[in-house]
Write an enzyme that holds these catalytic residues in place. Structure first.
Site, mmCIF file in Angstrom:
data_model
loop_
_atom_site.group_PDB
_atom_site.id
_atom_site.type_symbol
_atom_site.label_atom_id
_atom_site.label_comp_id
_atom_site.label_asym_id
_atom_site.label_seq_id
_atom_site.Cartn_x
_atom_site.Cartn_y
_atom_site.Cartn_z
ATOM 1 N N ASP A 141 13.533 1.497 4.778
ATOM 2 C CA ASP A 141 13.444 2.399 5.931
ATOM 3 C C ASP A 141 14.802 2.940 6.372
ATOM 4 O OD1 ASP A 141 10.663 2.108 6.145
ATOM 5 O OD2 ASP A 141 10.875 0.266 7.302
ATOM 6 N N GLY A 188 7.824 4.541 7.254
ATOM 7 C CA GLY A 188 8.788 4.789 8.325
ATOM 8 C C GLY A 188 8.104 4.721 9.671
ATOM 9 N N TYR A 295 2.983 0.843 -1.432
ATOM 10 C CA TYR A 295 3.895 -0.055 -2.148
ATOM 11 C C TYR A 295 4.656 0.646 -3.271
ATOM 12 C CZ TYR A 295 2.242 -4.419 0.019
ATOM 13 O OH TYR A 295 1.968 -5.434 0.893
ATOM 14 N N LEU A 296 4.100 1.723 -3.819
ATOM 15 C CA LEU A 296 4.779 2.414 -4.917
ATOM 16 C C LEU A 296 6.164 2.886 -4.504
ATOM 17 C CD1 LEU A 296 1.832 4.587 -6.299
ATOM 18 C CD2 LEU A 296 2.586 2.331 -7.067
ATOM 19 N N GLN A 297 6.326 3.217 -3.232
ATOM 20 C CA GLN A 297 7.621 3.706 -2.756
ATOM 21 C C GLN A 297 8.710 2.666 -2.905
ATOM 22 O OE1 GLN A 297 6.790 6.117 1.199
ATOM 23 N NE2 GLN A 297 5.180 4.621 0.831
ATOM 24 N N ARG A 298 8.359 1.408 -2.688
ATOM 25 C CA ARG A 298 9.398 0.379 -2.685
ATOM 26 C C ARG A 298 9.464 -0.427 -3.978
ATOM 27 N NH1 ARG A 298 6.303 -3.333 1.777
ATOM 28 N NH2 ARG A 298 5.491 -4.923 0.370
#
Length: 418
Positions: A141, A188, A295-298
Site C-alpha cells: 500500500d 488501498g 492477491y494477484l497484485q501482491r
C-alpha cells in the site's frame, strides 16, 4: 562471536518481495555467525513458541528465497493492543525470548507491526531484558510513514501498470461491438498509491486509465458518471481504476464486504469495481467488464520490479546491521536522494515515527479534477517500477520457486493458553 539468537517474523499481507527481505536477513546474520529463528505465522508463532530453525536450510535454499513470493515462514493478521491491555501476551513474548536466548527481534511488516516492535522494546526495557527490536518495512500500500517508499509496493505497482496497459489494448480492440468500460479494482484502504500507479500505464491524456478514483478524494457519483460518458464519447471506450477504499463525502466506503472486520479492526473491503460497473450500466447503458485482482497484485513475482527487489534486500541487510549494533527501536527506511537519475540510500528512523502513522497521497500528486495523477506523481512513481527482478524459469515453463523445510526447534515452555 556474539551470544544470542535473532528472531525474525513476517506480518500482515505478504508481498512479491518479502522473502527477498527474509533471505537478506538470514544471509546477513549468518555472515556474522548469528543463529536465526523464524516465528511460524508471524507474532502468533512467537506467542505459541512455534519457532523455525533456519540453520537447517541450505545456503542455496536461503538464496532462492530472494526470488520466491509468498511468506516463507507464514504470516498473520494479529494485532497486539496496548501494553496495559495486552500485558499478558507481551510478557509471554519475553518468556519465549528468554527461553531461546533471543537478543534481537526483527518484525517485518507495516504500521501495526512497527507499533508491536516498539511496544516489545519498551517492555524489555522495563524488565531489564537485553533485547534489540528493529522494525522492517513491508507493504504494497506504500502507506508507511518516514520511508520514501516501502518494499512490496514497487512490484505491486508494476503489476498494476502492466495489467492495466495490457487490458486497455483488449478493451480498445473490442469496444465497437462489446465492452465500452473496463473497471479495475486496486488495493488501498485509505491511501491511493497503488491505484495511482496505474496512471503509469498511459503516456497521453486519452491513454488508459482515463479515470483513477482515489480514497484521498471523496467519490462523487454524478461527476464520475459524467466523466465516463465524456471519455467514451471522445475515445470510444474507457478504463477506470478504482481504489478499494474510495469513500463518499460523508466518509462511508462506497463498497464493503457486508460490514465485516478483520483482526486489525479494519472494515473488510472488496467489491467497489462490481458496484461501479452496476452504476455505469444502469445509468449510462454501456456494456461493462470489471476485475478484482486481489492477491494477484501482491503475489506476482513474475513481473516484480528490480528496484523493489533490491530495496527489499537492502532493508533486510540493514535491519540486521542495526540490530547487531544495538540500535534499538528503529526501522531501516529508504531515503530518495535524486529523481533523475534515481538514487536512494538506507537510513535509520525511530519506530515511534512509523508506528500507526499513515502516509497518504500528497495533494500535489493528484490531478486537479481528481481523476488522475500529476507529472510530479509520475516522477515519484516511475523509478519504483523499473527493471525486472531476476527469476529462474523451469523447462515446464513455470518459475522455479523454493519450499523450505521449516524445521521447528524444541519447545521449552508450557503451551500458550492465550
Amino acid at each position: 562471536m556474539s551470544k544470542g539468537t535473532l528472531l525474525y517474523a513476517q506480518s500482515g499481507g505478504v508481498t512479491a518481495v518479502i522473502n527477498a527481505t527474509a533471505s537478506a536477513v538470514i544471509a546477513e546474520a549468518r555472515a556474522s555467525r548469528i543463529k536465526v529463528l523464524a516465528a511460524r505465522n508471524g507474532i502468533l508463532g512467537a506467542l505459541r513458541e512455534d519457532l523455525i530453525d533456519t540453520s537447517r536450510e541450505s545456503a542455496a535454499s536461503i538464496a532462492a528465497l530472494a526470488h520466491t513470493p509468498g511468506g516463507a515462514f507464514g504470516s498473520c493478521r494479529y494485532k497486539l493492543k496496548s501494553l496495559e491491555a495486552d500485558r499478558a501476551r507481551y510478557a509471554r513474548l519475553l518468556e519465549v525470548f528468554r527461553a531461546h536466548d533471543v537478543r534481537w527481534f526483527l518484525y517485518n511488516g507495516g504500521n501495526d507491526s512497527a507499533d508491536t516492535a516498539l511496544k516489545v522494546s519498551q517492555l524489555a526495557r522495563e524488565f531489564d531484558y537485553p533485547l534489540t527490536c528493529v522494525g522492517v518495512p513491508k507493504t504494497i500500500d506504500n502507506d508507511l510513514a518516514v520511508t520514501d517508499t516501502c518494499p512490496g509496493f514497487g512490484s505491486a505497482a508494476k503489476y498494476t501498470a502492466v495489467s492495466v496497459r495490457e487490458a486497455a489494448l483488449d478493451v480498445a480492440a473490442m469496444a465497437e461491438t462489446s465492452t465500452r468500460v473496463f473497471i479495475y479494482e486496486a488495493m488501498g484502504r485509505h491511501a491511493g498509491w497503488l491505484a495511482a500507479a496505474a496512471g503509469l500505464a498511459g503516456e497521453n491524456p486519452d491513454d488508459a486509465p482515463q479515470i483513477i478514483l482515489l480514497p484521498e478524494r471523496a467519490y462523487d457519483e454524478a461527476a464520475f458518471l459524467a466523466k465516463v460518458k465524456q471519455v467514451v464519447a471522445r475515445v470510444g471506450w474507457c478504463v477506470v481504476v478504482a481504489s478499494e477504499g474510495i469513500q463518499s463525502a460523508d466518509g462511508r466506503f462506497v463498497a464493503d464486504a457486508g460490514g465485516a472486520t478483520d483482526s486489525f479492526g479494519h472494515t473488510q473491503l472488496g467489491g467497489v469495481a462490481s458496484y461501479l460497473a452496476g452504476r455505469v450500466k444502469a445509468e449510462l447503458g454501456y456494456k461493462v467488464h470489471w476485475t478484482l485482482p486481489d492477491y494477484l497484485q501482491r503475489s506476482a513475482r513474475h513481473v516484480a520490479s528490480k528496484t523493489d527487489w533490491e530495496q527489499a534486500q537492502a532493508v533486510g541487510r540493514a535491519a540486521v546491521r542495526f540490530a547487531l549494533a544495538g540500535r534499538n527501536s528503529v526501522m531501516p527506511v529508504i531515503a530518495r536522494t535524486s529523481d533523475a537519475p534515481y538514487r536512494w540510500k538506507i537510513e535509520a528512523a525511530p519506530l515511534s515515527r512509523a508506528a500507526n502513522h499513515e502516509k497518504k497521497m500528497p495533494a500535489g500528486f493528484i490531478r486537479r479534477d481528481g481523476f488522475g495523477i500529476t507529472d510530479k506523481a509520475r516522477r515519484y512513481l516511475q523509478p519504483l517500477i523499473r527493471g525486472e527482478a531476476p527469476l529462474p524459469w523451469g523447462r515446464d515453463g513455470l518459475p522455479k520457486y523454493v519450499s523450505l523445510k521449516n524445521v521447528a526447534v524444541a519447545r521449552k515452555l508450557p503451551a500458550w493458553e492465550g
